[in-house]
Design an enzyme around this catalytic site. Structure first.
Site, PDB file in Angstrom:
ATOM      1  N   LYS A 180      11.736  -8.237   2.188  1.00 59.33           N
ATOM      2  CA  LYS A 180      10.401  -8.532   1.545  1.00 59.33           C
ATOM      3  C   LYS A 180       9.482  -7.384   1.908  1.00 59.33           C
ATOM      4  CE  LYS A 180      12.549 -11.908  -0.163  1.00 59.33           C
ATOM      5  NZ  LYS A 180      13.755 -11.559   0.511  1.00 59.33           N
ATOM      6  N   ILE A 190      20.313 -11.334  -4.307  1.00 53.46           N
ATOM      7  CA  ILE A 190      20.177 -10.273  -3.187  1.00 53.46           C
ATOM      8  C   ILE A 190      20.398  -8.962  -3.970  1.00 53.46           C
ATOM      9  CG2 ILE A 190      21.458  -9.312  -1.351  1.00 53.46           C
ATOM     10  CD1 ILE A 190      22.288 -11.961  -0.520  1.00 53.46           C
ATOM     11  N   HIS A 250     -10.883 -21.950 -10.664  1.00 55.77           N
ATOM     12  CA  HIS A 250     -10.892 -21.017 -11.886  1.00 55.77           C
ATOM     13  C   HIS A 250     -11.591 -19.679 -11.492  1.00 55.77           C
ATOM     14  CE1 HIS A 250     -10.945 -19.534 -16.019  1.00 55.77           C
ATOM     15  NE2 HIS A 250     -12.325 -18.976 -15.874  1.00 55.77           N
TER      16      HIS A 250
END
Length: 471
Positions: free
Chosen positions: A56, A187, A447
Site C-alpha cells: 500500500k 495481489i 455534504h
C-alpha cells in the site's frame, strides 16, 4: 531463558507474530494470561513486512506520481515528474519500520514475551522454541497457532532470477520496463497496476474470464478498463505453461484455447494464491492435529482445533487469507481462552482490493442473497452523481446495496471507486447491527462527501431517490 530439558510454564503460547498472532497475544495478556509469542522472522508477519503494508505504501507513491501527470485537469501546470525508485523504497521501508516498531512496543507494554525463533511441538502441552543460540522448552495451558501463509510456487515457474513472488516484486530497486503477471487476483492486480502507474508495460495472464474473479463483474470491468488505459494487456481464459530466463529477461509461454503465444518481459510476477504454513518442523502431525489435504487446520466456531486447548487462526484456517480476518479470530481465540463465550461470525468480513478504482464488498452479493432465499431489492448509485467525487476528478464507480425486500434489512454491498476501502465499513456496521435501508437513508451524511453515495443508493432502493430519476 532456560536451556535444556527443564520446562518453563506459560499460560498461552502464540505461534506467529503476524496480525492474527500479535493481536491474539495482546488480547490474551489483557485478559490476565502470561503470554509468549514466537516468530521465526519478524514482528508483524508477512502483512506488515512484505505484504499489505509495503504494497500500500508503493501503491500510494504510484498514485502520487500519476496525479502529477493529471494536475493539468485542475488547471495546474507542473514540470516533468521523475521517479527515484530507491527513495520510493526508502519511504516504504520507513512506513514498515514505524509499524513494526509500534507492534513491538505494544507487545512489551502488555508484558508479552517475544522470542525470535521456531516452534516444534513435543506433545499436546509442551513445545520447544529454538534459534541458533538457545532452545528453551515450554509447558503451556493453551496455544494459538497463527503461522500464516506463503506464496504458492509453481513447478514451471520457480522463484529466482527474473521470476519473482509478491515479496520479490516489492523489493525491486528499480522500475522494470516490462513485467508479466501470472494471476489476475487482488495481489497481481494491485502490484501490476502499481508498476503500470510508474511506467512499466504490464501483461496480465489470468485463467478465468475476468480479472478479480471474486468481485462483482461490473467492478472488475472498471478496473480492467483503467488498467488498459495504462497500456496494460489483459489476457483472460489463458493458461501459463512455461518460462525461459536470460540474465536480462524472461519469456513466458501461455495458451489461449488452442493457440500458443509467448510474451517477453524484464520480470515475471507469479501471484496464483498462497499456501498455509502448517508443514515443516512445527510438528502438527506429531500431536495428531486434524489438517485438511490443503494444509488447513480444522477449527470450530471458537477457533478450537481438534485438540481443545490449541487454537488456530488466520491463513491456516478455512476462508479468505485476509489480515483483518486473522486479527478478528485472534481476539476471539484469546477471549475463549479467558472463559468468554465469544464465537466467530463471518457475515461482516469485508474484502478489499486496492486497485484503481478501489473495490470493496461486504455481506451478500445479489446472487448469494437470492441463493439464501431472500426476496432481493437492489439500490445502485454512481460516483458520477456525487459532488465530492467530481471535485476529486474521480467519477468512476458505484455503490450497490443488497437488501431484503420484505424486511428492508441490509444484506450486503459492493463498492467500486475512490476510497471504497474506507466507505465499506459503514455497510459492515449496518449489517452487524441489523440496520435497514431506511436507517441508512435517515442517517444524515455530511455534504459534500463520498459517504452520501451510500445514502443515495439506499434511497434508490426505497424508490424515492433525490439525486437521480426514479426508474
Amino acid at each position: 531463558m532456560v536451556v535444556g530439558d527443564a520446562s518453563l510454564d506459560i499460560d498461552t503460547l502464540v505461534v506467529g507474530a503476524g496480525p492474527g498472532g500479535y493481536v491474539a497475544a495482546i488480547r490474551a495478556a489483557q485478559l490476565g494470561q502470561s503470554v509468549l509469542i514466537v516468530d521465526k522472522q519478524y514482528v508483524g508477519g508477512v502483512c506488515l513486512n512484505v505484504g499489505c503494508i509495503p504494497s500500500k505504501a508503493l501503491i500510494s507513491a504510484a498514485h502520487q506520481y500519476e496525479s502529477i501527470g493529471k494536475a493539468a485537469d485542475f488547471g495546474i501546470e507542473v514540470g516533468e515528474a521523475k521517479v527515484d525508485f530507491g527513495k520510493v523504497q526508502e519511504f516504504k521501508n520507513g512506513v514498515v519500520k514505524k509499524l513494526t516498531g509500534g507492534v513491538s512496543s505494544l507487545l512489551k507494554a502488555n508484558k508479552v514475551e517475544y522470542f525470535q525463533g521456531e516452534v516444534m511441538f513435543i506433545n499436546e502441552n509442551e513445545a520447544r522454541v529454538f534459534n541458533d543460540q538457545e532452545a528453551p522448552r515450554y509447558r503451556f495451558k493453551n496455544c494459538i497457532i497463527a503461522t500464516g501463509s506463503r506464496p504458492i510456487e509453481l513447478k514451471a515457474f520457480p522463484y529466482g532470477g527474473r521470476i519473482v513472488s509478491s515479496t520479490g516484486a516489492l523489493a525491486l530497486q528499480e522500475v522494470p520496463k516490462s513485467m508479466v503477471v501470472i494471476g489476475g487476483g487482488y495481489i497481481g492486480i494491485e502490484l501490476g497496476q502499481m508498476f503500470a502507474k510508474f511506467g512499466t508495460k504490464i501483461t496480465v495472464i489470468e485463467g478465468s474470464d475476468t480479472i478479480l474473479p471474486g468481485f462483482d463483474k461490473d467492478m472488475s470491468n472498471l478496473v480492467a478498463k483503467k488498467l488498459k488505459s495504462s497500456q496494460a494487456d489483459i489476457i483472460t481464459g489463458a493458461q501459463a505453461q512455461s518460462a525461459e530466463q536470460t540474465d536480462t529477461a524472461v519469456t513466458v509461454t501461455y495458451k489461449v484455447g488452442d493457440k500458443v503465444e509467448t510474451v517477453t518481459a524484464d520480470y515475471l510476477l507469479v501471484t496464483v494464491g498462497r499456501r498455509p504454513n502448517t508443514d515443516g518442523e512445527l510438528g502438527l502431525d506429531l500431536i495428531n492435529m486434524k489438517v485438511t489435504d490443503r494444509g488447513l487446520v480444522e477449527v470450530d466456531e471458537q477457533c478450537r482445533t481438534s485438540i481443545p486447548h490449541i487454537y488456530a487462526i488466520g491463513d491456516i484456517t478455512a476462508g479468505p487469507a485476509l489480515a483483518h480476518k486473522a486479527m478478528y479470530e485472534g481476539r476471539i481465540a484469546a477471549e475463549v481462552i479467558a472463559g468468554q463465550s465469544s464465537v466467530v461470525d463471518y457475515k461482516c468480513v469485508p474484502a478489499v482490493c486496492f486497485s484503481d478504482p478501489e473495490c470493496a464488498s461486504v455481506g451478500y452479493s445479489e446472487t448469494e442473497a437470492k441463493e439464501k432465499g431472500h426476496n432481493v431489492k437492489m439500490g445502485k448509485f454512481p460516483f458520477a452523481g456525487n459532488g465530492r467525487a467530481l471535485s476529486l476528478n474521480a467519477a468512476e464507480g458505484f455503490v450497490k446495496l443488497v437488501s431484503d425486500a420484505d424486511t428492508g434489512l441490509v444484506l450486503g454491498a459492493q463498492i467500486v471507486g475512490v476510497e471504497a476501502s474506507n466507505m465499506i465499513a459503514e455497510i459492515g456496521l449496518a449489517i452487524e447491527m441489523g440496520a435497514t435501508l431506511e436507517d441508512l437513508a435517515l442517517t444524515v451524511h455530511a455534504h459534500p462527501t463520498l459517504g452520501e453515495i451510500v445514502l443515495d443508493a439506499a434511497e434508490v432502493a426505497l424508490g424515492h431517490p433525490i439525486h437521480t430519476v426514479a426508474r
